[in-house]
Scaffold this motif. Structure first.
Motif, mmCIF file in Angstrom:
data_model
loop_
_atom_site.group_PDB
_atom_site.id
_atom_site.type_symbol
_atom_site.label_atom_id
_atom_site.label_comp_id
_atom_site.label_asym_id
_atom_site.label_seq_id
_atom_site.Cartn_x
_atom_site.Cartn_y
_atom_site.Cartn_z
ATOM 1 N N GLU A 30 -3.657 -34.753 -9.867
ATOM 2 C CA GLU A 30 -3.341 -33.804 -8.791
ATOM 3 C C GLU A 30 -3.265 -32.374 -9.315
ATOM 4 N N VAL A 31 -2.754 -32.214 -10.521
ATOM 5 C CA VAL A 31 -2.689 -30.888 -11.137
ATOM 6 C C VAL A 31 -4.107 -30.400 -11.425
ATOM 7 N N LEU A 32 -4.952 -31.290 -11.904
ATOM 8 C CA LEU A 32 -6.347 -30.915 -12.155
ATOM 9 C C LEU A 32 -7.043 -30.510 -10.854
ATOM 10 N N ALA A 33 -6.833 -31.279 -9.800
ATOM 11 C CA ALA A 33 -7.447 -30.949 -8.511
ATOM 12 C C ALA A 33 -6.981 -29.576 -8.030
ATOM 13 N N ALA A 34 -5.694 -29.300 -8.173
ATOM 14 C CA ALA A 34 -5.179 -27.984 -7.779
ATOM 15 C C ALA A 34 -5.776 -26.884 -8.647
ATOM 16 N N GLY A 35 -5.942 -27.162 -9.935
ATOM 17 C CA GLY A 35 -6.560 -26.186 -10.838
ATOM 18 C C GLY A 35 -7.999 -25.882 -10.449
ATOM 19 N N HIS A 36 -8.750 -26.914 -10.104
ATOM 20 C CA HIS A 36 -10.134 -26.690 -9.664
ATOM 21 C C HIS A 36 -10.166 -25.922 -8.344
ATOM 22 N N GLY A 37 -9.253 -26.246 -7.438
ATOM 23 C CA GLY A 37 -9.177 -25.501 -6.175
ATOM 24 C C GLY A 37 -8.877 -24.029 -6.424
ATOM 25 N N PHE A 38 -7.961 -23.775 -7.339
ATOM 26 C CA PHE A 38 -7.638 -22.391 -7.689
ATOM 27 C C PHE A 38 -8.864 -21.686 -8.261
ATOM 28 N N MET A 39 -9.574 -22.348 -9.165
ATOM 29 C CA MET A 39 -10.761 -21.725 -9.763
ATOM 30 C C MET A 39 -11.851 -21.502 -8.723
ATOM 31 N N ASP A 40 -11.966 -22.394 -7.747
ATOM 32 C CA ASP A 40 -12.927 -22.178 -6.658
ATOM 33 C C ASP A 40 -12.623 -20.872 -5.928
#
Length: 188
Positions: free
Chosen positions: A138-148
């Motif tokens: 979930e942290v990784l998914a949030a990190g990718h969303g942030f980078m998007d």
């Protein structure tokens, strides 16, 4: 109360705290995946992150140029306490409303910045000191969303380096690291 941001920080923080606690004094001068940052320098920056993002949660302004020597007696325990305070600071739903007066960004984005800093710099420190680190999906998914949303802006502001290409079979963590300008295969 909790927010999605505080819940993600509550998952990420203990993992980074474990890495920080695992750093020995004789490792402080080692290089890190962050160019121009030793372990000592990166620990100082990460201390600033956990302290300053508490202030940003309250819509306060911070001075990122202030350089405090955080690595004095008891610094590992102080880091753990400040990381807990960071989670608590973002637990009130009101922290996610509106725009940060200090950064001019939505408060939710500011909270995501704290999460990505805690996560990626936790990896940086783990890699530099030979420690394992696991990042929650979930942290990784949030990190990718942030980078998007913010990756290009972050690169323009110097927060991230140029993307490092990763292999198609790369893990989600390796892809996130590459997006922030880190080589997932970095070794000292």
């Amino acid at each position: 109360m909790t927010t999605k941001t505080s819940e993600l920080l509550a998952v990420a923080a203990p993992r980074t705290v474990a890495v920080v606690r695992g750093i020995s004094d004789d490792q402080l001068d080692l290089p890190t995946p962050c160019p121009d940052y030793s372990v000592r320098d990166l620990l100082g920056h990460l201390f600033d992150v956990v302290v300053n993002f508490q202030v940003l949660a309250r819509r306060g302004e911070v001075d990122w140029s202030a350089k405090t020597d955080h690595l004095t007696d008891g610094w590992r325990d102080r880091f753990a306490a400040e990381a807990d305070r960071l989670v608590e600071a973002w637990s009130d739903p009101a922290t996610l409303e509106g725009v940060s007066p200090g950064l001019g960004l939505p408060q939710e984005t500011v909270g995501d910045m704290a999460l990505i800093d805690l996560t990626v710099h936790g990896w940086d420190l783990a890699r530099a000191t030979g420690q394992p680190v696991a990042v929650d999906p979930e942290v990784l998914a949030a990190g990718h969303g942030f980078m998007d949303r913010m990756g290009d802006t972050g690169r323009q502001m110097g927060a991230f380096g140029a993307p490092v290409p990763t292999l198609p079979e790369a893990t989600d963590l390796d892809r996130l690291l590459g997006r922030t300008g880190r080589d997932p295969a970095w070794n000292r």
